[in-house]
Design a protein around this motif. Structure first.
Motif, PDB file in Angstrom:
ATOM      1  N   THR A 202      -5.393  -6.166  -0.285  1.00 36.05           N
ATOM      2  CA  THR A 202      -5.082  -4.898  -0.934  1.00 36.05           C
ATOM      3  C   THR A 202      -5.594  -4.919  -2.365  1.00 36.05           C
ATOM      4  O   THR A 202      -5.629  -5.984  -2.974  1.00 36.05           O
ATOM      5  CB  THR A 202      -3.560  -4.639  -0.938  1.00 36.05           C
ATOM      6  OG1 THR A 202      -2.894  -5.750  -1.527  1.00 36.05           O
ATOM      7  CG2 THR A 202      -3.035  -4.385   0.457  1.00 36.05           C
ATOM      8  N   PRO A 203      -6.034  -3.794  -2.884  1.00 29.88           N
ATOM      9  CA  PRO A 203      -6.173  -2.532  -2.174  1.00 29.88           C
ATOM     10  C   PRO A 203      -7.423  -2.507  -1.296  1.00 29.88           C
ATOM     11  O   PRO A 203      -8.412  -3.153  -1.611  1.00 29.88           O
ATOM     12  CB  PRO A 203      -6.299  -1.498  -3.305  1.00 29.88           C
ATOM     13  CG  PRO A 203      -6.966  -2.264  -4.425  1.00 29.88           C
ATOM     14  CD  PRO A 203      -6.431  -3.673  -4.304  1.00 29.88           C
TER      15      PRO A 203
ATOM     16  N   SER B 202      -2.430  -0.045   0.098  1.00 33.67           N
ATOM     17  CA  SER B 202      -1.997  -0.881  -1.011  1.00 33.67           C
ATOM     18  C   SER B 202      -0.568  -1.363  -0.787  1.00 33.67           C
ATOM     19  O   SER B 202       0.047  -1.054   0.225  1.00 33.67           O
ATOM     20  CB  SER B 202      -2.090  -0.086  -2.321  1.00 33.67           C
ATOM     21  OG  SER B 202      -1.256   1.065  -2.247  1.00 33.67           O
TER      22      SER B 202
ATOM     23  N   CYS C 116      -3.469  -3.301  -7.168  1.00 29.73           N
ATOM     24  CA  CYS C 116      -3.151  -1.981  -6.608  1.00 29.73           C
ATOM     25  C   CYS C 116      -2.531  -1.094  -7.682  1.00 29.73           C
ATOM     26  O   CYS C 116      -2.880   0.080  -7.818  1.00 29.73           O
ATOM     27  CB  CYS C 116      -2.173  -2.103  -5.440  1.00 29.73           C
ATOM     28  SG  CYS C 116      -2.808  -3.033  -4.041  1.00 29.73           S
TER      29      CYS C 116
END
Length: 140
Positions: free
Chosen positions: A100-101, A54, A61
């Motif tokens: 991300t994540p 992340s 995230c």
């Protein structure tokens, strides 16, 4: 389901940037050496590793981080790690982290599954499946 693709962090106050991502039984990984040590430890202990790749600037995230910490407390038989993609950029690239994540699942040092995005139900489902598969036969 939220996903961040940008690799340009916003100008955040970095002083408490990792506070959201560690806690419970989650270990924050900031070096490749620490990663290697944790994977070796998990292999020795027979634990499956869940690694959350992340970024501190990524909204999704941040939103899933408390859930990830809760899962780490609920499933102590698993090893929960968080990797900041900005701190370990080259390593994240080697693992082909594009958003991300991204959650990776490792057993005996090998990737067994992957989940991209802040999808709480799917993350729970994958963890439950791993835990269920670890129950020795003949036990309830």
């Amino acid at each position: 389901m939220g996903i961040c693709f940008s690799s340009t962090p916003a100008d955040d106050d970095e002083s408490d940037s990792h506070a959201h991502f560690a806690g419970g039984n989650v270990t924050l990984i900031t070096t490749k050496n620490a990663w290697d040590q944790k994977l070796a430890e998990a292999k020795t202990e027979g634990k499956v590793v869940i690694a959350n790749f992340s970024a501190t600037w990524c909204g999704p995230c941040k939103s899933i981080a408390p859930h990830y910490v809760e899962l780490s407390e609920k499933y102590p038989s698993l090893m929960f790690l968080t990797v900041d993609v900005d701190e370990l950029t080259e390593f994240s690239t080697q693992l082909d982290v594009k958003a991300t994540p991204t959650f990776f699942f490792f057993k005996d040092g090998k990737e067994i599954d992957k989940l991209v995005g802040a999808n709480k139900p799917e993350l729970q489902k994958k963890i439950t499946a791993i835990v269920d598969s670890q129950v020795p036969t003949g036990h309830k």
